[in-house]
Design an enzyme around this catalytic site. Structure first.
Site, PDB file in Angstrom:
ATOM      1  N   TYR A  45     -13.158   8.646 -13.615  1.00 53.93           N
ATOM      2  CA  TYR A  45     -13.253   7.291 -13.035  1.00 53.93           C
ATOM      3  C   TYR A  45     -13.801   6.312 -14.082  1.00 53.93           C
ATOM      4  O   TYR A  45     -13.271   5.216 -14.264  1.00 53.93           O
ATOM      5  CB  TYR A  45     -14.156   7.348 -11.802  1.00 53.93           C
ATOM      6  CG  TYR A  45     -14.152   6.075 -10.982  1.00 53.93           C
ATOM      7  CD1 TYR A  45     -13.021   5.664 -10.286  1.00 53.93           C
ATOM      8  CD2 TYR A  45     -15.297   5.277 -10.891  1.00 53.93           C
ATOM      9  CE1 TYR A  45     -13.023   4.507  -9.516  1.00 53.93           C
ATOM     10  CE2 TYR A  45     -15.306   4.118 -10.127  1.00 53.93           C
ATOM     11  CZ  TYR A  45     -14.168   3.744  -9.441  1.00 53.93           C
ATOM     12  OH  TYR A  45     -14.174   2.593  -8.684  1.00 53.93           O
ATOM     13  N   ASN A  62      -5.361  -3.961  -7.290  1.00 49.43           N
ATOM     14  CA  ASN A  62      -6.564  -3.367  -6.708  1.00 49.43           C
ATOM     15  C   ASN A  62      -6.505  -1.866  -6.462  1.00 49.43           C
ATOM     16  O   ASN A  62      -7.530  -1.190  -6.488  1.00 49.43           O
ATOM     17  CB  ASN A  62      -6.814  -4.098  -5.372  1.00 49.43           C
ATOM     18  CG  ASN A  62      -7.747  -3.351  -4.461  1.00 49.43           C
ATOM     19  OD1 ASN A  62      -8.959  -3.301  -4.714  1.00 49.43           O
ATOM     20  ND2 ASN A  62      -7.223  -2.766  -3.398  1.00 49.43           N
ATOM     21  N   ASP A  76       3.767   2.718  -3.830  1.00 46.67           N
ATOM     22  CA  ASP A  76       2.943   3.640  -4.614  1.00 46.67           C
ATOM     23  C   ASP A  76       2.963   3.103  -6.040  1.00 46.67           C
ATOM     24  O   ASP A  76       3.994   3.144  -6.720  1.00 46.67           O
ATOM     25  CB  ASP A  76       3.547   5.047  -4.548  1.00 46.67           C
ATOM     26  CG  ASP A  76       2.824   6.039  -5.454  1.00 46.67           C
ATOM     27  OD1 ASP A  76       1.912   5.622  -6.212  1.00 46.67           O
ATOM     28  OD2 ASP A  76       3.173   7.232  -5.420  1.00 46.67           O
ATOM     29  N   VAL A  77       1.824   2.587  -6.516  1.00 42.03           N
ATOM     30  CA  VAL A  77       1.806   1.895  -7.808  1.00 42.03           C
ATOM     31  C   VAL A  77       2.052   2.831  -8.990  1.00 42.03           C
ATOM     32  O   VAL A  77       2.285   2.372 -10.104  1.00 42.03           O
ATOM     33  CB  VAL A  77       0.496   1.097  -8.034  1.00 42.03           C
ATOM     34  CG1 VAL A  77       0.325   0.032  -6.964  1.00 42.03           C
ATOM     35  CG2 VAL A  77      -0.713   2.021  -8.101  1.00 42.03           C
ATOM     36  N   LYS A 134     -11.841   2.993 -15.576  1.00 43.86           N
ATOM     37  CA  LYS A 134     -12.299   1.614 -15.371  1.00 43.86           C
ATOM     38  C   LYS A 134     -12.657   0.935 -16.704  1.00 43.86           C
ATOM     39  O   LYS A 134     -12.492  -0.278 -16.840  1.00 43.86           O
ATOM     40  CB  LYS A 134     -13.466   1.581 -14.376  1.00 43.86           C
ATOM     41  CG  LYS A 134     -13.058   2.027 -12.957  1.00 43.86           C
ATOM     42  CD  LYS A 134     -11.898   1.203 -12.371  1.00 43.86           C
ATOM     43  CE  LYS A 134     -11.601   1.548 -10.912  1.00 43.86           C
ATOM     44  NZ  LYS A 134     -10.484   0.771 -10.339  1.00 43.86           N
ATOM     45  N   THR A 166     -16.812   0.570   1.768  1.00 46.14           N
ATOM     46  CA  THR A 166     -15.399   0.689   2.126  1.00 46.14           C
ATOM     47  C   THR A 166     -15.106   2.152   2.474  1.00 46.14           C
ATOM     48  O   THR A 166     -15.907   3.046   2.175  1.00 46.14           O
ATOM     49  CB  THR A 166     -14.492   0.317   0.936  1.00 46.14           C
ATOM     50  OG1 THR A 166     -14.662   1.308  -0.071  1.00 46.14           O
ATOM     51  CG2 THR A 166     -14.808  -1.054   0.375  1.00 46.14           C
ATOM     52  N   ASP A 220       0.866  -1.188   0.000  1.00 47.90           N
ATOM     53  CA  ASP A 220       0.000   0.000   0.000  1.00 47.90           C
ATOM     54  C   ASP A 220       0.902   1.236   0.000  1.00 47.90           C
ATOM     55  O   ASP A 220       2.027   1.188   0.504  1.00 47.90           O
ATOM     56  CB  ASP A 220      -0.904   0.009   1.241  1.00 47.90           C
ATOM     57  CG  ASP A 220      -2.142   0.879   1.044  1.00 47.90           C
ATOM     58  OD1 ASP A 220      -3.243   0.320   0.879  1.00 47.90           O
ATOM     59  OD2 ASP A 220      -2.022   2.127   1.041  1.00 47.90           O
TER      60      ASP A 220
END
Ligand SMILES: NC(=O)c1ccc[n+]([C@@H]2O[C@H](COP(=O)([O-])OP(=O)(O)OC[C@H]3O[C@@H](n4cnc5c(N)ncnc54)[C@H](O)[C@@H]3O)[C@@H](O)[C@H]2O)c1
Length: 249
Positions: A153, A87, A60-61, A157, A188, A36
Site C-alpha cells: 500500500y 479514487n 474495473d479500472v 501511494k 469508510t 465502480d
C-alpha cells in the site's frame, strides 16, 4: 467554484470517499459519471443523486478496455469530461515485507497505480483536446510515510504522488491541472473491513491523530471539490494531506 453542467468522472464511486465525492460533485452542479467495479454499488450512489444528471457505469479500472469504454460512454453521452476523481483503490492484506507474496504486491499495485494511470491517461487525452480539465488522484498519508505491514500500500501511494507530479508537469502548459489528496484514516467500509468493527477502528487509529478523531468521507470530498474548481486555479502537482494533523507527529 465549479462550472455548472461540467462533467465529473469518479472511480470507486460505489462506496466511501468516492460515493461522497460523487454526491458532492452533483451538489456543485456537475453531471456525474458514477463508476465502480461493483455495478450495484454504483447504481446505489447514482440513485442517491436525486435531481442531478448521473450515469452509473460498471468499471474495473485495472482493465484497459473497460477504462477506454467507460470514457467513450461518457463522451458519447455528454461530449466532455472536465473533472476526474481517480479514487478506486484497496489497502491489501496486512503483511510484513519479507512474507508478502508476489501476487499480493501485484494486486495492490495493479489497482492503485496501473488503474489510476489508465484512468488518468484517458482523462488527459480528452482534456488536452478540450484545453482544460482537472484530475485529482487518490494518494494517502501512506504516500508520505508508512506503517506496519503495509509495504504494498505504501509503495502504491508513493507512486501515485510521483505520477501526479509527472502528469502535472506535462499538463500545465495545456490548461490541465493534476493534483492528489492524501487522507488520513477515514471512516469508510475500507477501513472498517481492515479493522473489523467501528470501535476497534477508532481505538486502533485515533491515538495517532492530534485532532483526536478520524476523518469523515465528506471532509475528503470537500478537498476534491476545491482542487477541481477555479478556487484552486494556480495549484498543480500538489498532494494535499487531509489528516487531522497525523503527519505533524
Ligand atoms: N479510508 C481511508 O482511511 C483512506 C485513507 C487514505 C486513502 N484512502 C484511499 O481512498 C480510496 C477509496 O477508499 P475508501 O476508504 O472510500 O474505500 P471503499 O472500500 O469504501 O470504496 C472503494 C470502492 O472502490 C471500488 N473498487 C474496488 N476495486 C475496484 C476496481 N478494480 N475498479 C473500480 N472500482 C473498484 C469498490 O467496489 C468500492 O466501491 C482508496 O484509493 C484508498 O486507498 C482511503
Amino acid at each position: 467554484m465549479i462550472e455548472q453542467g461540467a462533467v465529473a468522472f469518479v472511480t470507486g464511486a460505489g462506496s466511501g470517499i468516492g460515493r461522497e465525492t460523487a454526491l458532492a460533485f452533483s451538489r456543485a452542479g456537475c453531471r456525474v459519471a458514477v463508476t465502480d467495479i461493483d455495478m450495484a454499488a454504483a447504481g446505489e450512489t447514482a440513485a442517491a443523486i436525486a435531481d442531478g444528471q448521473v450515469l452509473p457505469l460498471k468499471l474495473d479500472v485495472t482493465s484497459e478496455a473497460e477504462v477506454i469504454a467507460a470514457f467513450e460512454a461518457v463522451l458519447s453521452r455528454w461530449g466532455r469530461v472536465d473533472h476526474l476523481f481517480n479514487n478506486a483503490g484497496i489497502r491489501g492484506q496486512a503483511c510484513e515485507a519479507h512474507e508478502m507474496s508476489e501476487a499480493e504486491f501485484r494486486r495492490v499495485l495493479d489497482l492503485n497505480v496501473t488503474g489510476a494511470f489508465l484512468c488518468q491517461r484517458e482523462a488527459l487525452r480528452t482534456m488536452y483536446t478540450a484545453g482544460r480539465g482537472t484530475i485529482v488522484n487518490m494518494a494517502s498519508i501512506m504516500g508520505f510515510t508508512t506503517g506496519p505491514g503495509a509495504l504494498q500500500y505504501t509503495t502504491s501511494k508513493h507512486a501515485v504522488i510521483g505520477m501526479t507530479k509527472a502528469a502535472a508537469f506535462e499538463a500545465a502548459p495545456r490548461g490541465v491541472r493534476v493534483n492528489a489528496v492524501a487522507p488520513g484514516t477515514t471512516e469508510t467500509p475500507l477501513m472498517l473491513a481492515h479493522a473489523g468493527d467501528v470501535q476497534t477502528m477508532r481505538d486502533r487509529y485515533t491515538p495517532a491523530y492530534p485532532m483526536g478523531r478520524l476523518g469523515r468521507p465528506e471532509e475528503i470530498a470537500d478537498a476534491v471539490i476545491w482542487l477541481s474548481g477555479s478556487a484552486s486555479s494556480f495549484v498543480t502537482g500538489h498532494t494535499l494531506a487531509i489528516d487531522g494533523g497525523y503527519l505533524l507527529r
